[in-house]
Design a protein around this motif. Structure first.
Motif, PDB file in Angstrom:
ATOM      1  N   THR A 156       0.633  -0.677  -0.108  1.00 50.56           N
ATOM      2  CA  THR A 156       0.001   0.328   0.365  1.00 50.56           C
ATOM      3  C   THR A 156       1.145   1.274   0.302  1.00 50.56           C
ATOM      4  OG1 THR A 156      -1.535   0.964   1.284  1.00 50.56           O
ATOM      5  CG2 THR A 156      -0.072   0.041   2.405  1.00 50.56           C
ATOM      6  N   SER A 157       0.400   2.704  -0.044  1.00 49.06           N
ATOM      7  CA  SER A 157       0.920   3.914  -0.401  1.00 49.06           C
ATOM      8  C   SER A 157       1.701   4.163   1.000  1.00 49.06           C
ATOM      9  CB  SER A 157      -0.552   4.710  -0.413  1.00 49.06           C
ATOM     10  OG  SER A 157       0.886   6.038  -0.050  1.00 49.06           O
ATOM     11  N   PRO A 158       2.829   4.043   1.473  1.00 51.08           N
ATOM     12  CA  PRO A 158       3.050   4.389   2.970  1.00 51.08           C
ATOM     13  C   PRO A 158       2.369   5.805   3.425  1.00 51.08           C
ATOM     14  CG  PRO A 158       4.587   4.456   1.210  1.00 51.08           C
ATOM     15  CD  PRO A 158       3.871   4.225  -0.088  1.00 51.08           C
ATOM     16  N   ASP A 159       1.553   6.638   2.382  1.00 57.08           N
ATOM     17  CA  ASP A 159       0.855   7.820   3.368  1.00 57.08           C
ATOM     18  C   ASP A 159      -0.671   7.298   4.183  1.00 57.08           C
ATOM     19  OD1 ASP A 159       2.803   9.451   2.152  1.00 57.08           O
ATOM     20  OD2 ASP A 159       1.301  10.471   0.765  1.00 57.08           O
ATOM     21  N   LEU A 160      -0.891   6.154   3.414  1.00 57.19           N
ATOM     22  CA  LEU A 160      -2.238   5.280   4.038  1.00 57.19           C
ATOM     23  C   LEU A 160      -1.530   4.205   4.310  1.00 57.19           C
ATOM     24  CD1 LEU A 160      -4.635   5.565   0.786  1.00 57.19           C
ATOM     25  CD2 LEU A 160      -4.569   6.534   3.590  1.00 57.19           C
ATOM     26  N   LEU A 161      -1.002   3.479   5.226  1.00 53.96           N
ATOM     27  CA  LEU A 161      -0.028   2.787   5.953  1.00 53.96           C
ATOM     28  C   LEU A 161      -0.702   2.822   7.110  1.00 53.96           C
ATOM     29  CD1 LEU A 161       0.586  -0.236   6.183  1.00 53.96           C
ATOM     30  CD2 LEU A 161       3.489   1.026   6.586  1.00 53.96           C
ATOM     31  N   GLY A 162      -0.146   4.163   8.386  1.00 54.23           N
ATOM     32  CA  GLY A 162      -0.968   4.916   9.563  1.00 54.23           C
ATOM     33  C   GLY A 162      -2.474   4.711   9.334  1.00 54.23           C
ATOM     34  N   VAL A 163      -3.234   5.434   8.595  1.00 55.10           N
ATOM     35  CA  VAL A 163      -4.329   5.122   8.452  1.00 55.10           C
ATOM     36  C   VAL A 163      -4.858   3.730   8.955  1.00 55.10           C
ATOM     37  CG1 VAL A 163      -5.776   6.038   7.157  1.00 55.10           C
ATOM     38  CG2 VAL A 163      -3.945   8.115   7.311  1.00 55.10           C
ATOM     39  N   ALA A 164      -4.052   2.587   7.984  1.00 48.88           N
ATOM     40  CA  ALA A 164      -5.387   2.105   7.817  1.00 48.88           C
ATOM     41  C   ALA A 164      -5.172   1.036   9.046  1.00 48.88           C
ATOM     42  CB  ALA A 164      -4.834   0.538   6.623  1.00 48.88           C
ATOM     43  N   MET A 451       1.770  11.932   6.835  1.00 47.88           N
ATOM     44  CA  MET A 451       0.594  11.260   7.020  1.00 47.88           C
ATOM     45  C   MET A 451       1.089  10.056   7.692  1.00 47.88           C
ATOM     46  SD  MET A 451      -2.604  12.040   5.521  1.00 47.88           S
ATOM     47  CE  MET A 451      -2.640  10.267   5.045  1.00 47.88           C
ATOM     48  N   THR A 452       3.109   9.527   7.218  1.00 46.98           N
ATOM     49  CA  THR A 452       3.756   8.545   8.147  1.00 46.98           C
ATOM     50  C   THR A 452       4.233   8.554   9.082  1.00 46.98           C
ATOM     51  OG1 THR A 452       5.272   9.463   7.016  1.00 46.98           O
ATOM     52  CG2 THR A 452       4.584   8.139   4.735  1.00 46.98           C
ATOM     53  N   ASP A 453       4.042   9.924   9.536  1.00 47.12           N
ATOM     54  CA  ASP A 453       5.001   9.716  11.366  1.00 47.12           C
ATOM     55  C   ASP A 453       3.748  10.549  11.983  1.00 47.12           C
ATOM     56  OD1 ASP A 453       7.140   9.728   9.929  1.00 47.12           O
ATOM     57  OD2 ASP A 453       7.879  12.008  10.195  1.00 47.12           O
TER      58      ASP A 453
END
Length: 499
Positions: A156-164, A451-453
């Motif tokens: 997945t996109s790193p920007d949405l990994l934490g959001v997931a 988004m990633t942090d």
């Protein structure tokens, strides 16, 4: 109503006191921003109280009635389709999901984000109901599901990994949990059998896996279309009492339309089922309709309090502390916040009592609370370290969930279900409404990628209690095995002496 007021105040007041202490010492807030925060807290307490009352009056009876009727039909396809559809509808109405979606709206549109989370919950609710009917092994289902989750997350996109992973924590909130548990109880009660009581555990845990998978897939499909930067949050420019009232009124109007839009399908579906299938008494029907009205008003007020009072102050404080001369306080403050987030969550106390009863008092509520407090405090410290030292979230997620999947092979079955259910319990309303905005402020101040942090903190908070309770379950198993061996040895000794 008094009971729900007490629970809501218990969740909001500790965070409010911490903010007050910071305001009076090292991070003073602008006067009207502080007033907005205080009034936002009061509005949130009132809104959550009305909402919880409405959920008790409407969502649980609807879920149980539908679950019972569906199973009586003995039509597997109908049960699965209904579980899918109902899981989606209640998730759309979940306040914590709404709060998270509003914070990623600049990256992924709000309807798309909420839709992905809702589809994930719906699919896994159908799967959870299928497990109850066919009696699949819960542990094996967890292993298969998390293997799929980590495969999807890897691409997945790193920007949405934490959001997931954050979306997993926010789905187990005050509207989905009672509805899902009631639906599962209805299906389990009609099916019967010795395991009917245990079947109610693990439902929420399975439903919280779906959003991780769905948002990860969304990230795979939309890599090219994601925004490159997260917009910095700004405080409201309110400078007088009339302006404050106008700010709240504007937010209430917008929230009311949003909430009405998501609750209307629930009411329509229920009324259709009432006419053709349920045929509940007039009094029960009026009580459920009144509960839906409470839910509408309460959720509207709650979202207004979050959006106007809590989220902007959380972001401001995080930014102020990280960019000021007191940045050293971030790590101890994170541990402190984590400790009080757990103690302030009413559902945690219910879980602790449940575990004490399951273990016959061998694992006390006090031991559970200390374990959970330490676990969540550590997760908050890990989240802070991630931002400060720019560490990938993979270094925490992989060992955490990996150890959980290994531990559950050695603990009693009931602890597997309870532990995974507990993850969402710890990641309560304050995690989405204040903790996540606080970390967004820290990441923004330190020049990191928000988004990633910052995103992923709710996922970490939801992960640690799973590991802690599985460890407690392992300790319980060792203690009971020793006690049984001692009892057997004593019995054999008495028989030898007697003979």
């Amino acid at each position: 109503m008094l009971g729900t007021l007490k629970e809501s105040a218990q969740a909001v007041i500790p965070i409010s006191l911490i903010v007050l202490l910071l305001h009076l010492t090292i991070a003073p807030l602008p006067f009207w921003s502080f007033i907005l925060f205080i009034t936002g807290g009061v509005v949130m307490i009132l809104g959550m109280s009305l909402f919880s009352l409405g959920a008790d009056m409407a969502m649980m009876p609807i879920g149980q009635a539908i679950g019972t009727e569906l199973t009586k039909s003995r039509k597997l396809w109908l049960i699965l389709i209904s579980g899918l559809f109902l899981g989606m509808i209640v998730t759309i109405a979940e306040p914590d999901v709404q709060v998270l979606a509003s914070q990623v709206a600049s990256i992924v549109s709000r309807p798309v984000m909420i839709g992905a989370v809702a589809v994930g919950v719906g699919i896994f609710l159908a799967l959870a109901l299928l497990r109850i009917i066919l009696q699949f092994s819960l542990a094996k289902l967890f292993i298969i599901a998390y293997i799929l989750v980590f495969i999807a997350a890897a691409f997945t996109s790193p920007d949405l990994l934490g959001v997931a992973f954050d979306s997993s924590g926010v789905t187990t909130g005050p509207i989905t949990v009672p509805f899902i548990l009631a639906l599962g109880a209805g299906v389990s009660a009609v099916r019967g059998g010795k395991s009917s009581e245990e079947d109610s555990f693990g439902l929420c845990a399975l439903c919280s896996i779906g959003p991780i998978l769905a948002v990860s897939i969304l990230g795979i499909l939309s890599k090219a279309g994601l925004s490159e930067s997260y917009p910095a949050a700004t405080l409201s420019e309110v400078a007088a009492f009339p302006e404050m009232i106008a700010e709240y009124w504007l937010e209430i109007q917008g929230s009311f339309i949003d909430v009405l839009t998501v609750l209307t399908p629930i009411l329509v579906i229920f009324l259709i089922l009432q006419v053709f299938k349920l045929k509940l008494s007039r009094n029960r029907l009026l009580r459920i309709v009144a509960g839906l009205v409470y839910t509408l008003i309460g959720l509207t007020i709650f979202l207004a309090g979050v959006n106007v009072g809590f989220m902007p102050i959380g972001t401001y404080l995080g930014h102020s502390l990280a960019s000021g001369s007191y940045s050293w306080i971030l790590l101890p403050l994170s541990a402190f916040l984590g400790f009080f987030v757990v103690f302030a969550e009413p559902a945690v106390h219910v879980l602790n009592k449940q575990v004490e009863e399951l273990t016959g008092g061998n694992i006390s509520q006090r031991v559970m609370m200390i374990g959970l407090a330490i676990g969540v405090s550590l997760s908050m410290v890990f989240a802070t370290m991630r931002i400060i030292f720019n560490i990938s979230i993979w270094w925490f997620l992989a060992p955490g969930f990996g150890s959980a999947l290994i531990l559950m092979c050695f603990t009693p079955k009931i602890f597997t279900a309870v532990s995974f259910d507990s993850g969402g319990v710890a990641a309560g309303t304050m995690a989405a409404a204040f903790i996540l905005p606080f970390y967004i402020g820290i990441a923004d101040a330190l020049g990191g990628n928000v988004m990633t942090d910052a995103f992923g903190v709710i996922g970490l908070v939801a992960m640690m209690p799973i590991v802690v309770i599985l460890v407690i379950g392992l300790v319980y198993k060792i203690k009971t095995d020793k006690a049984q061996k001692h009892h057997q040895s004593h019995k054999e000794h008495k028989e030898t002496v007697h003979s």
